[in-house]
Design an enzyme around this catalytic site. Structure first.
Site, PDB file in Angstrom:
ATOM      1  N   THR A  63      44.627  41.859  37.010  1.00  0.00           N
ATOM      2  CA  THR A  63      45.507  42.021  37.858  1.00  0.00           C
ATOM      3  C   THR A  63      46.835  41.303  37.564  1.00  0.00           C
ATOM      4  O   THR A  63      46.339  40.169  37.960  1.00  0.00           O
ATOM      5  CB  THR A  63      44.641  43.288  39.051  1.00  0.00           C
ATOM      6  OG1 THR A  63      44.167  43.767  38.798  1.00  0.00           O
ATOM      7  CG2 THR A  63      46.463  43.129  39.792  1.00  0.00           C
ATOM      8  N   ARG A 112      38.482  56.765  39.896  1.00  0.00           N
ATOM      9  CA  ARG A 112      38.397  55.560  40.961  1.00  0.00           C
ATOM     10  C   ARG A 112      39.638  54.803  41.029  1.00  0.00           C
ATOM     11  O   ARG A 112      40.626  54.803  40.036  1.00  0.00           O
ATOM     12  CB  ARG A 112      37.592  54.691  40.492  1.00  0.00           C
ATOM     13  CG  ARG A 112      37.429  52.795  40.961  1.00  0.00           C
ATOM     14  CD  ARG A 112      38.254  52.039  40.934  1.00  0.00           C
ATOM     15  NE  ARG A 112      37.636  50.867  41.672  1.00  0.00           N
ATOM     16  CZ  ARG A 112      38.444  49.859  40.965  1.00  0.00           C
ATOM     17  NH1 ARG A 112      39.594  49.704  40.738  1.00  0.00           N
ATOM     18  NH2 ARG A 112      38.384  48.632  42.111  1.00  0.00           N
ATOM     19  N   GLY A 133      41.522  51.714  43.057  1.00  0.00           N
ATOM     20  CA  GLY A 133      41.221  50.517  43.368  1.00  0.00           C
ATOM     21  C   GLY A 133      42.079  49.558  45.243  1.00  0.00           C
ATOM     22  O   GLY A 133      42.941  50.587  45.452  1.00  0.00           O
ATOM     23  N   GLY A 182      37.826  45.620  43.788  1.00  0.00           N
ATOM     24  CA  GLY A 182      38.910  46.272  44.143  1.00  0.00           C
ATOM     25  C   GLY A 182      38.205  46.936  45.954  1.00  0.00           C
ATOM     26  O   GLY A 182      38.490  46.959  47.192  1.00  0.00           O
TER      27      GLY A 182
HETATM   28  N1  ASP Z   1      41.995  44.509  42.356  1.00  0.00           N
HETATM   29  C1  ASP Z   1      41.839  45.256  40.975  1.00  0.00           C
HETATM   30  C2  ASP Z   1      41.498  47.069  41.291  1.00  0.00           C
HETATM   31  O1  ASP Z   1      40.550  46.276  41.883  1.00  0.00           O
HETATM   32  C3  ASP Z   1      41.207  44.592  40.041  1.00  0.00           C
HETATM   33  C4  ASP Z   1      41.659  43.491  40.055  1.00  0.00           C
HETATM   34  O2  ASP Z   1      42.152  42.815  40.271  1.00  0.00           O
HETATM   35  O3  ASP Z   1      41.419  42.397  38.467  1.00  0.00           O
HETATM   36  O4  ASP Z   1      41.636  47.830  40.480  1.00  0.00           O
END
Ligand code: ASP
Length: 359
Positions: free
Chosen positions: A225, A253, A255, A279
């Site tokens: 991310t 889903r 996050g 997330g």
């Molecule tokens: N936080 C993001 C999610 O859960 C993933 C990530 O930060 O890599 O969608």
């Protein structure tokens, strides 16, 4: 006389409508305190970015791979830094910096987004303005090239804070944002990561989907991310986050990244925060807002607050990941409980720092 009465009536109607508009408009501007200029009389500015947290270790890196990450992080942060240096807004710096990372296949956002269980790509993003506490977020889009730009358009040009799926895509089209064929988001590396994860689940006979999801290694999910927080010369903070989510995610889903208070938060009275990591835990820990709340109600510094939330609260919950944060005086914090986090900072003295690993 009649004319005067009529004019008075019209004026009082206009006045009361404007008053009501303020009361009923969910996005009415809230002016928070601005930060003070520094000693030289000119406001400080600074910027931090992240490109995801996870099992980022030197032993897994080739010199070429490391150079590619460093080069893209530098390219991105210099875009935002130049905007801030020229007196631009933190919101512009956050959006344009994230656009660079979204357009790169290296990160799990935009072009490099991970794949869902069904082999599609679904993007989440959010942005927040610390001056007004206005925010915009989009979830589960598949054809919008730059989800952070969509989040900003939602904040500025819609009456809502969060739009999802086909509705968000229609809004993006109406706004004339860049739309791409879903195939634009195909990258071989991310597709193979999905296949690997699926094969692993089958070989382990993980028929309990919930357990299989929670038992995975953080690296399996290919985090990456991207996020950016910035303080501009006018004393305004902004934060933004953009992601493809987690590999093998299902059932629409969503996050933490598009959830204001979980993955992103900004308030001129405290700080601007962008999160990355697992997330589900960041949502349950309301991580971004928790950092701001510790500063607001317990008067913790930005470093103390990020440390408390990541190393204590999130870790106890079983979550993994990291955050970047800037306070209203330009103090920076980068905290993570993983082996590494792609990150970079720049300040008003043009000092550049790029980090990948823990130390
Ligand atoms: N936080 C993001 C999610 O859960 C993933 C990530 O930060 O890599 O969608």
């Amino acid at each position: 006389m009649k004319k005067a009465c009529f004019l008075f009536l019209i004026l009082s109607l206009v006045f009361s409508c404007r008053k009501n508009e303020k009361l009923i408009n969910p996005k009415a501007q809230v002016q928070t305190n601005l930060s003070l200029p520094n000693d030289s009389g000119q406001s400080k500015f600074s910027i931090i970015i992240h490109g995801g947290a996870g099992t980022i270790m030197k032993k897994y890196m080739t010199p070429e791979k490391e150079a590619a990450y460093r080069q893209k992080l530098e390219e991105a942060i210099r875009i935002g830094h130049a905007i801030l240096k020229n007196g631009g807004t933190s919101l512009d710096a956050v959006e344009k910096t994230i656009n660079v990372l979204e357009n790169s296949p290296l990160f799990n956002a935009g072009k490099g987004a991970v794949f869902t269980h069904e082999g599609t790509n679904e993007h989440d993003a959010s942005i927040m303005d610390g001056k007004t506490l206005n925010a915009g977020a989009s979830a589960g889009t598949s054809i919008v090239k730059n989800p952070i730009t969509l989040a900003r358009a939602i904040m500025e040009d819609s009456p809502h804070v969060m739009l999802s799926g086909s509705g968000a895509e229609s809004f993006a089209q109406e706004q004339g944002l860049a739309i791409v064929d879903p195939h634009y988001f195909y990258t071989e590396k991310r597709y193979q990561a999905l296949q690997k994860l699926k094969d692993k689940a089958i070989s382990k006979s993980e028929f309990n989907i919930k357990d299989s999801f929670y038992n995975r290694d953080i690296n399996d999910s290919k985090f990456g991310t991207v996020g950016c927080v910035a303080l501009d010369k006018h004393g305004n903070l902004a934060a933004g986050t953009s992601t493809g989510g987690m590999t093998d995610k299902r059932w629409g889903r969503i996050g933490d990244s598009p959830i204001i208070g979980a993955g992103t938060y900004a308030n001129n009275n405290t700080c601007a925060v962008s999160c990355t990591g697992w997330g589900e835990f960041f949502i349950r820990g309301v991580v971004a807002y928790d950092i701001s709340a510790l500063m607001e109600y317990k008067e913790l510094t930005v470093q103390e607050a990020t440390k408390e939330v990541i190393q204590s609260k999130l870790t106890k919950l079983g979550g993994t990941g990291g955050v970047i944060a800037i306070d209203k005086n330009g103090n920076l914090a980068m905290e993570f409980n993983t082996d590494g986090m792609y990150r970079a900072t720049m300040n008003d003295k043009d000092d550049l720092y790029i980090g990948l690993y823990k130390n």
